[in-house]
Scaffold this active site. Structure first.
Site, mmCIF file in Angstrom:
data_model
loop_
_atom_site.group_PDB
_atom_site.id
_atom_site.type_symbol
_atom_site.label_atom_id
_atom_site.label_comp_id
_atom_site.label_asym_id
_atom_site.label_seq_id
_atom_site.Cartn_x
_atom_site.Cartn_y
_atom_site.Cartn_z
ATOM 1 C CG ASP A 81 45.367 26.556 35.728
ATOM 2 O OD1 ASP A 81 46.150 27.081 36.535
ATOM 3 O OD2 ASP A 81 44.858 27.166 34.762
ATOM 4 C CG ASP A 98 35.825 27.671 33.967
ATOM 5 O OD1 ASP A 98 35.963 28.265 35.054
ATOM 6 O OD2 ASP A 98 35.428 28.225 32.925
ATOM 7 C CB SER A 137 45.373 42.616 45.168
ATOM 8 O OG SER A 137 46.094 43.673 44.601
ATOM 9 C CE1 TYR A 141 43.105 41.247 39.884
ATOM 10 C CE2 TYR A 141 43.942 43.373 40.613
ATOM 11 C CZ TYR A 141 44.010 41.993 40.626
ATOM 12 O OH TYR A 141 44.956 41.373 41.391
ATOM 13 C CE LYS A 191 42.338 39.395 43.021
ATOM 14 N NZ LYS A 191 42.311 37.927 43.108
ATOM 15 C CG PHE A 222 52.233 44.883 49.126
ATOM 16 C CD1 PHE A 222 51.551 44.110 50.070
ATOM 17 C CD2 PHE A 222 52.061 46.252 49.150
ATOM 18 C CE1 PHE A 222 50.725 44.716 51.031
ATOM 19 C CE2 PHE A 222 51.248 46.855 50.109
ATOM 20 C CZ PHE A 222 50.582 46.087 51.045
ATOM 21 N NE ARG A 279 52.571 50.191 42.126
ATOM 22 C CZ ARG A 279 52.372 51.500 41.969
ATOM 23 N NH1 ARG A 279 52.944 52.370 42.789
ATOM 24 N NH2 ARG A 279 51.600 51.940 40.999
#
Ligand code: WQD
Length: 342
Positions: free
Chosen positions: A34, A61, A127, A152, A156, A181, A234
């Site tokens: 990370d 990174d 996503s 964004y 994806k 989701f 959602r």
């Protein structure tokens, strides 16, 4: 027998930390990588505490190819899970280049290094945003992707395509894209959970911070949508359930049970819940006050989306298990832990 080792990039993040716990529970070795761009060492410590394992951690990174290569030189993992990406929809509109660079470069570096070092399996965090505003509910993996409404969302879609094409062109490389989701909740230990920096953009962190008195009042963005109660719908998936879907995906590839070298799965509950329903459940389950007002619609919001998770249920052998009430209780327990509330 010890199972194989998994590199979890973005393992100090919200979903990455929960997934690391479930991988360890399932008998895998894990290396966490990370760069702390949106997390800190606290999550790694929480994961070590929950599992009782001193999981190796590297600060790196994934966009820095040379630094990232050293992780591949140092550790003998065969599988990777790629969580290391930026995820704020609004920020991506302001800073598109940051999103394209972070999200695409880190994935491309990952794939290049996997090819160079002969590492085999990758799980990618996609996503439900790739579906846009669907014409029909619930969405299956065959539901056509609509043009992305933010940089964004675009990263994806592009990432899914990059992975699909790289897998097709690389002998021995397998990939699974999990279309999440709306992940919510926290580990039942309350030692790890979601910790957004600044004002939360997502619904549940805003709710828990409001209940904790950090935010004055929750704004429900729109009550005039064409839904039963007028608020958006959602599919809220518990983060521990979501973490287990990654373990199932890794197992499928490690054990060569995959039908295709590149596969996609929806990871949701199959149940649509409105914003107002969620707010009321939160109040009821946790017995707390939650100041709340109706505000104008938020630009770019999808009216309704929920998953058809049949493919994940039958093919991946994964199913959401926790109830919405359990999840909302865990989210509140975590917020109380972070704020030191009794
Ligand atoms: C949920 C609902 C809001 C805040 C986005 C991305 C998705 C995923 C999660 C990565 C909506 C309403 C929210 C508030 C509200 N990405 N809301 N008041 O927009 O479904 O998904 O974030 O991390 O890819 O697209 O999630 O939690 O922002 O919103 O009424 O203060 O809650 O309008 O209907 P969303 P969200």
């Amino acid at each position: 027998m010890k199972k194989s080792c998994v590199l979890v990039c973005g393992g100090a993040g919200y979903i990455g930390s929960h997934t690391t716990v479930e991988l360890i529970n399932a008998g895998y070795d894990v290396v966490i990588a990370d760069n702390f761009s949106n997390s800190d060492m606290g999550a790694v410590e929480g994961v070590r505490k929950i599992t009782g394992v001193d999981i190796p951690f590297v600060e790196v990174d994934c966009c820095d190819l040379e630094a990232f290569r050293k992780v591949f030189e140092q550790y003998e993992f065969d599988s990777v899970i790629h969580f290391a990406a930026s995820k704020a929809v609004g920020e991506s509109v302001e800073k598109p280049m940051l999103y394209y660079r972070n999200n695409l470069l880190s994935l491309m570096n990952m794939i290049d290094l996997m090819r160079e070092f002969g590492r085999h399996n990758i799980v990618f965090s996609s996503s439900c945003t790739v579906y846009g505003e669907p014409d029909k509910q619930p969405v299956t993996e065959q539901t056509p992707r609509k043009p992305a409404t933010s940089p964004y969302g675009n990263t994806k879609q592009m990432s899914e395509d990059i992975l699909r094409d790289a897998v097709a062109a690389t002998e021995g490389l397998k990939g699974i894209a999990l279309r999440y989701f709306n992940p919510i909740g926290a580990h039942p230990s309350a030692l790890i959970g979601e910790l957004p920096r600044g004002v939360p953009q997502n619904l549940v962190p805003y709710i828990t911070q409001t209940a904790a008195g950090i935010r004055e009042c929750l704004s429900v963005f729109g009550d005039d949508y064409p839904t039963p109660d007028g608020s958006c719908i959602r599919d809220y998936i518990d983060v521990v359930d979501l973490a287990k879907a990654h373990v199932a995906a890794i197992g499928r590839m490690v054990e060569n049970r995959n039908d295709e070298n590149y596969e996609i799965f929806n990871v949701g509950t199959g149940r649509g819940v409105s914003v107002l329903e969620l707010v009321n459940r939160f109040r009821e389950v946790n017995g707390v006050e939650l100041p709340c007002k109706i505000a104008p619609r938020r630009e770019g919001d999808i009216i309704a989306i929920w998953a058809d998770p049949t493919r994940a249920n039958t093919v991946l052998g994964w199913k959401a298990g926790r109830t919405l009430d359990e999840t909302l209780a865990a989210a509140w327990a975590w917020e109380k832990h972070v704020r030191g509330i009794e």
